[in-house]
Design an enzyme around this catalytic site. Structure first.
Site, PDB file in Angstrom:
ATOM      1  N   SER A 157       9.433  34.719  28.923  1.00 12.63           N
ATOM      2  CA  SER A 157      10.157  33.593  28.736  1.00 12.63           C
ATOM      3  C   SER A 157      11.513  34.473  28.262  1.00 12.63           C
ATOM      4  O   SER A 157      12.040  35.307  28.867  1.00 12.63           O
ATOM      5  CB  SER A 157       9.602  32.721  28.231  1.00 12.63           C
ATOM      6  OG  SER A 157      10.477  31.447  28.474  1.00 12.63           O
ATOM      7  N   ASP A 199       5.345  26.759  37.304  1.00 12.57           N
ATOM      8  CA  ASP A 199       6.585  26.971  36.070  1.00 12.57           C
ATOM      9  C   ASP A 199       7.809  26.424  36.593  1.00 12.57           C
ATOM     10  O   ASP A 199       8.165  27.080  37.664  1.00 12.57           O
ATOM     11  CB  ASP A 199       6.313  28.546  35.512  1.00 12.57           C
ATOM     12  CG  ASP A 199       7.279  28.627  34.505  1.00 12.57           C
ATOM     13  OD1 ASP A 199       8.042  27.743  33.871  1.00 12.57           O
ATOM     14  OD2 ASP A 199       7.240  29.835  33.841  1.00 12.57           O
ATOM     15  N   HIS A 231       3.737  27.880  32.762  1.00  8.43           N
ATOM     16  CA  HIS A 231       4.398  28.756  31.627  1.00  8.43           C
ATOM     17  C   HIS A 231       3.577  28.656  30.372  1.00  8.43           C
ATOM     18  O   HIS A 231       2.919  27.521  29.812  1.00  8.43           O
ATOM     19  CB  HIS A 231       5.858  27.926  31.320  1.00  8.43           C
ATOM     20  CG  HIS A 231       6.918  28.717  30.712  1.00  8.43           C
ATOM     21  ND1 HIS A 231       7.509  29.720  31.403  1.00  8.43           N
ATOM     22  CD2 HIS A 231       6.958  28.846  29.236  1.00  8.43           C
ATOM     23  CE1 HIS A 231       8.355  30.161  30.330  1.00  8.43           C
ATOM     24  NE2 HIS A 231       8.030  29.829  29.207  1.00  8.43           N
TER      25      HIS A 231
END
Length: 318
Positions: free
Chosen positions: A162, A255, A285
């Site tokens: 991320s 996601d 995610h």
């Protein structure tokens, strides 16, 4: 494809906790809540054993940073020199720390047979952009200068999930510009285009752990000046991509950041960079920390690490 049933069960449990969504919390409360989820509720039996874990400090852009070195247990590599990976944790540049990503770092060290140096870079809103990329680059320079004492080989990679995937991409571009070769980069559902608009932002806007309101909340804490959105240190998709280290880019079907990572993988390939790209169906995610809850997530984690191991050890070129 439908969401993985085991992950769906985890999401239902979280939804019933009674806690407000992250975007309605203060950064301090969000950090505490994330630690409860990733640290306090962790099953010790699921934590991979490594040969050694050492807490150290490394240079940051504005002073020392906490860091943690993971050395894998002896495996097929025996006592041979190992590659070293600079790891940058996720958390929207606002939450996350060395402890929240301890499991991920242990997993990479073990499955990739590499020494991992996890870096606790400065967080927003106390330290907005460009504090995080400045710290990441300073720490990566230290890792590159310390390879003989870390893994022992001259092969170095960067990795992150991320926000950490964003920082890894930024470091990879900077190292290319500096003439410092990297062995590879592992980008797990990375943020690559902070000002971009993609179908996955709408398709997966809510209900899958990370939602678009939380993404906006992260961005508001991290980016003080909207005119910076095109800066490659903030949005690496807008940087020059040719000549970069081989990349493993991993995204999750459900996601909101799926298309950010997919766009970066395509752009890398179009620039002539060697890319291994996977979009894992039914995943959300954060799945790299959900292997203890989901067999499908664990399989995706193992495939991801196998791909990165091949890049780190240059097995594809042998």
């Amino acid at each position: 494809m439908a969401i993985d049933p085991q992950i769906d069960g985890l999401l239902q449990l979280m939804a019933g906790s009674g806690h407000p969504p992250m975007w309605q919390q203060s950064p301090e409360d969000a950090r505490r809540g994330f630690r409860v989820l990733t640290v306090d509720l962790r099953d010790p039996a699921f934590v991979p054993e490594v040969a050694a874990v050492e807490d150290v400090t490394v240079p940051g852009a504005a002073g020392p940073l906490a860091a943690r070195i993971y050395r894998p247990s002896a495996g097929s590599a025996g006592s041979a020199p190992l590659p070293t990976v600079a790891f940058f944790h996720g958390g929207g540049f606002v939450i996350g720390d060395l402890d929240t990503h301890d499991l991920t770092c242990r997993t990479i060290a073990t499955l990739c047979e590499a020494v991992v140096v996890s870096v606790d870079y400065r967080l927003a809103p106390e330290h907005p952009f460009p504090a995080a990329p400045d710290d990441a680059l300073a720490a990566a320079h230290w890792v590159a200068d310390s390879l003989a004492d870390l893994g022992g080989s001259d092969r170095m990679g960067v990795a992150g999930d991320s926000a950490g995937g964003n920082l890894s991409a930024v470091v990879a571009q900077a190292f290319r510009d500096e003439g410092r070769p990297l062995a590879g980069q592992l980008l797990v559902y990375p943020v690559t285009d902070m000002g971009g608009s993609y179908p996955s932002h709408t398709e997966n806007a809510e209900g899958f752990f990370l939602d678009t309101q939380t993404m906006a909340w992260f961005g508001a804490q991290y980016v003080g000046d909207p005119s910076a959105l095109g800066d490659p240190r903030l949005s690496p998709l807008h940087g020059r991509l040719d000549g970069l280290a081989p990349a493993v880019v991993v995204t999750a079907e459900l996601d909101p950041l799926r298309d950010d990572g997919n766009a970066y993988a395509r752009a890398l390939a179009e620039a002539g960079v060697r890319v291994e790209h996977r979009v894992f169906p039914g995943m959300i995610h954060g799945f790299v920390d959900m292997g203890r809850h989901s067999a499908a997530a664990q399989a995706a984690i193992e495939e991801t690490c196998a791909l990165f191991r091949t890049v780190l050890h240059d097995e594809a070129g042998r």
